[in-house]
Design a protein around this motif. Structure first.
Motif, PDB file in Angstrom:
ATOM      1  N   MET A   1       0.854  -1.175   0.000  1.00 28.23           N
ATOM      2  CA  MET A   1       0.000   0.000   0.000  1.00 28.23           C
ATOM      3  C   MET A   1       0.896   1.233   0.000  1.00 28.23           C
ATOM      4  N   LEU A   2       0.644   2.131  -0.956  1.00 28.21           N
ATOM      5  CA  LEU A   2       1.470   3.328  -1.087  1.00 28.21           C
ATOM      6  C   LEU A   2       0.908   4.510  -0.313  1.00 28.21           C
ATOM      7  N   VAL A   3      -0.412   4.608  -0.245  1.00 27.90           N
ATOM      8  CA  VAL A   3      -1.046   5.724   0.452  1.00 27.90           C
ATOM      9  C   VAL A   3      -2.035   5.159   1.449  1.00 27.90           C
ATOM     10  N   SER A   4      -1.852   5.534   2.703  1.00 22.33           N
ATOM     11  CA  SER A   4      -2.794   5.137   3.741  1.00 22.33           C
ATOM     12  C   SER A   4      -3.628   6.355   4.099  1.00 22.33           C
ATOM     13  N   ASN A   5      -4.916   6.229   3.957  1.00 23.09           N
ATOM     14  CA  ASN A   5      -5.826   7.340   4.187  1.00 23.09           C
ATOM     15  C   ASN A   5      -7.130   6.754   4.697  1.00 23.09           C
ATOM     16  N   PRO A   6      -7.819   7.415   5.628  1.00 23.45           N
ATOM     17  CA  PRO A   6      -9.073   6.851   6.149  1.00 23.45           C
ATOM     18  C   PRO A   6     -10.157   6.690   5.073  1.00 23.45           C
ATOM     19  N   HIS A   7     -10.019   7.381   3.947  1.00 29.11           N
ATOM     20  CA  HIS A   7     -11.068   7.370   2.929  1.00 29.11           C
ATOM     21  C   HIS A   7     -10.837   6.371   1.811  1.00 29.11           C
ATOM     22  N   CYS A   8      -9.603   5.903   1.639  1.00 28.66           N
ATOM     23  CA  CYS A   8      -9.309   4.974   0.548  1.00 28.66           C
ATOM     24  C   CYS A   8      -7.963   4.304   0.788  1.00 28.66           C
ATOM     25  N   ALA A   9      -7.702   3.271   0.001  1.00 32.11           N
ATOM     26  CA  ALA A   9      -6.423   2.570   0.069  1.00 32.11           C
ATOM     27  C   ALA A   9      -5.780   2.655  -1.305  1.00 32.11           C
ATOM     28  N   MET A  10      -4.617   3.282  -1.373  1.00 31.78           N
ATOM     29  CA  MET A  10      -3.967   3.502  -2.661  1.00 31.78           C
ATOM     30  C   MET A  10      -2.834   2.498  -2.832  1.00 31.78           C
ATOM     31  N   THR A  11      -2.980   1.650  -3.831  1.00 32.20           N
ATOM     32  CA  THR A  11      -1.967   0.656  -4.160  1.00 32.20           C
ATOM     33  C   THR A  11      -1.288   1.050  -5.469  1.00 32.20           C
ATOM     34  N   ILE A  30     -11.367   9.566  -5.090  1.00 35.21           N
ATOM     35  CA  ILE A  30     -11.678   9.874  -3.689  1.00 35.21           C
ATOM     36  C   ILE A  30     -10.495  10.581  -3.028  1.00 35.21           C
ATOM     37  N   LEU A  31      -9.282  10.062  -3.255  1.00 38.65           N
ATOM     38  CA  LEU A  31      -8.100  10.683  -2.661  1.00 38.65           C
ATOM     39  C   LEU A  31      -7.877  12.085  -3.208  1.00 38.65           C
ATOM     40  N   LEU A  32      -8.078  12.278  -4.498  1.00 43.36           N
ATOM     41  CA  LEU A  32      -7.920  13.606  -5.086  1.00 43.36           C
ATOM     42  C   LEU A  32      -8.910  14.588  -4.461  1.00 43.36           C
ATOM     43  N   ALA A  33     -10.158  14.182  -4.328  1.00 36.46           N
ATOM     44  CA  ALA A  33     -11.161  15.056  -3.699  1.00 36.46           C
ATOM     45  C   ALA A  33     -10.766  15.368  -2.255  1.00 36.46           C
ATOM     46  N   ARG A  34     -10.262  14.376  -1.540  1.00 33.70           N
ATOM     47  CA  ARG A  34      -9.829  14.581  -0.156  1.00 33.70           C
ATOM     48  C   ARG A  34      -8.651  15.554  -0.104  1.00 33.70           C
ATOM     49  N   MET A  35      -7.708  15.420  -1.042  1.00 35.24           N
ATOM     50  CA  MET A  35      -6.561  16.327  -1.087  1.00 35.24           C
ATOM     51  C   MET A  35      -7.015  17.759  -1.343  1.00 35.24           C
ATOM     52  N   LEU A  36      -7.927  17.936  -2.290  1.00 33.32           N
ATOM     53  CA  LEU A  36      -8.413  19.283  -2.608  1.00 33.32           C
ATOM     54  C   LEU A  36      -9.123  19.900  -1.410  1.00 33.32           C
ATOM     55  N   ALA A  37      -9.921  19.094  -0.710  1.00 34.80           N
ATOM     56  CA  ALA A  37     -10.638  19.616   0.454  1.00 34.80           C
ATOM     57  C   ALA A  37      -9.679  19.917   1.599  1.00 34.80           C
ATOM     58  N   PHE A  38      -8.669  19.084   1.804  1.00 40.67           N
ATOM     59  CA  PHE A  38      -7.745  19.254   2.910  1.00 40.67           C
ATOM     60  C   PHE A  38      -6.814  20.438   2.706  1.00 40.67           C
ATOM     61  N   ASP A  39      -6.435  20.695   1.450  1.00 39.67           N
ATOM     62  CA  ASP A  39      -5.532  21.810   1.153  1.00 39.67           C
ATOM     63  C   ASP A  39      -6.213  23.165   1.265  1.00 39.67           C
ATOM     64  N   SER A  40      -7.524  23.168   1.318  1.00 43.06           N
ATOM     65  CA  SER A  40      -8.261  24.421   1.282  1.00 43.06           C
ATOM     66  C   SER A  40      -8.456  25.001   2.676  1.00 43.06           C
ATOM     67  N   THR A  41      -8.374  26.317   2.772  1.00 45.29           N
ATOM     68  CA  THR A  41      -8.673  26.989   4.028  1.00 45.29           C
ATOM     69  C   THR A  41     -10.133  27.407   4.080  1.00 45.29           C
ATOM     70  N   ARG A  42     -10.821  27.221   2.969  1.00 41.63           N
ATOM     71  CA  ARG A  42     -12.248  27.546   2.926  1.00 41.63           C
ATOM     72  C   ARG A  42     -12.972  26.454   2.160  1.00 41.63           C
ATOM     73  N   LEU A  43     -14.263  26.403   2.340  1.00 36.85           N
ATOM     74  CA  LEU A  43     -15.074  25.424   1.626  1.00 36.85           C
ATOM     75  C   LEU A  43     -15.066  25.749   0.143  1.00 36.85           C
ATOM     76  N   GLN A  44     -14.790  24.746  -0.676  1.00 39.58           N
ATOM     77  CA  GLN A  44     -14.796  24.934  -2.120  1.00 39.58           C
ATOM     78  C   GLN A  44     -15.909  24.100  -2.712  1.00 39.58           C
ATOM     79  N   TRP A  45     -16.671  24.694  -3.585  1.00 36.84           N
ATOM     80  CA  TRP A  45     -17.756  23.999  -4.257  1.00 36.84           C
ATOM     81  C   TRP A  45     -17.438  23.988  -5.739  1.00 36.84           C
ATOM     82  N   TYR A  46     -17.342  22.804  -6.332  1.00 35.25           N
ATOM     83  CA  TYR A  46     -16.918  22.670  -7.711  1.00 35.25           C
ATOM     84  C   TYR A  46     -18.073  22.501  -8.692  1.00 35.25           C
ATOM     85  N   LEU A  47     -19.272  22.328  -8.210  1.00 37.31           N
ATOM     86  CA  LEU A  47     -20.403  22.099  -9.091  1.00 37.31           C
ATOM     87  C   LEU A  47     -21.370  23.279  -9.027  1.00 37.31           C
TER      88      LEU A  47
END
Length: 173
Positions: A1-11, A30-47
């Motif tokens: 496993m390369l990435v351990s994250n509570p939301h997904c397992a990246m192999t 899922i990991l990309l969405a989590r990264m985008l949300a975690f990097d943000s200091t504010r809520l981002q809405w993409y839709l």
């Protein structure tokens, strides 16, 4: 496993879906969405926030998204892996979806008020806004997913990669 994250397992297998022409698996998204949300200091809405229907479409082994914007009377075609041949087929599938929706919305039970005009999705314009294309970004995404702080296994992964690389190099003694 390369990435351990509570939301997904990246192999490795999951990350290899970032190679050009491969179908990306859900753990990567899922990991990309989590990264985008975690990097943000504010809520981002993409839709869009208007009344819309999101319709993922599958055509010729490729996913794209159609947003049916009822208030603007538009069918918004979003594709991060555009190609001239796929575009024509995708637009044909969008037109078929619109005709299906016309048949579905023909039933007056969908309308709260009898005075409301029937919705004719087949008359909506198809809009194609510019969206980022995925091919140049796939390797950057893979590196970010493995090496950024959201991966609890990042140091072990880096150490394993270094050991692997060292096994191919000759010590200069």
């Amino acid at each position: 496993m390369l990435v351990s994250n509570p939301h997904c397992a990246m192999t490795r297998k999951a990350l290899r879906t970032l190679e050009p022409g491969k179908q990306i698996v859900d753990d990567v998204l899922i990991l990309l969405a989590r990264m985008l949300a975690f990097d943000s200091t504010r809520l981002q809405w993409y839709l869009p926030t208007a009344f819309v229907i999101y319709c993922p479409m599958w055509c010729d082994n490729h996913w794209f998204l159609v947003i049916i914007d009822l208030s603007r009377k538009q069918l918004v075609y979003l594709d991060s892996l555009r190609s001239p041949t796929a575009r024509s087929k995708s637009r044909h599938q969008i037109r078929k979806l619109a005709i299906f929706l016309d048949d579905l919305l023909d039933d007056r039970a969908w309308y709260a008020n009898a005075d409301i005009d029937k919705i004719e999705c087949s008359e909506f314009d198809i809009k194609e806004p510019e969206v980022a294309q995925q091919l140049p970004e796939r390797m950057c995404l893979a590196i970010d997913m493995v090496l950024k702080y959201h991966n609890d296994n990042r140091m072990e992964t880096v150490e394993a990669a270094l050991n692997y690389w060292r096994s191919f190099t000759i010590a200069p003694w």
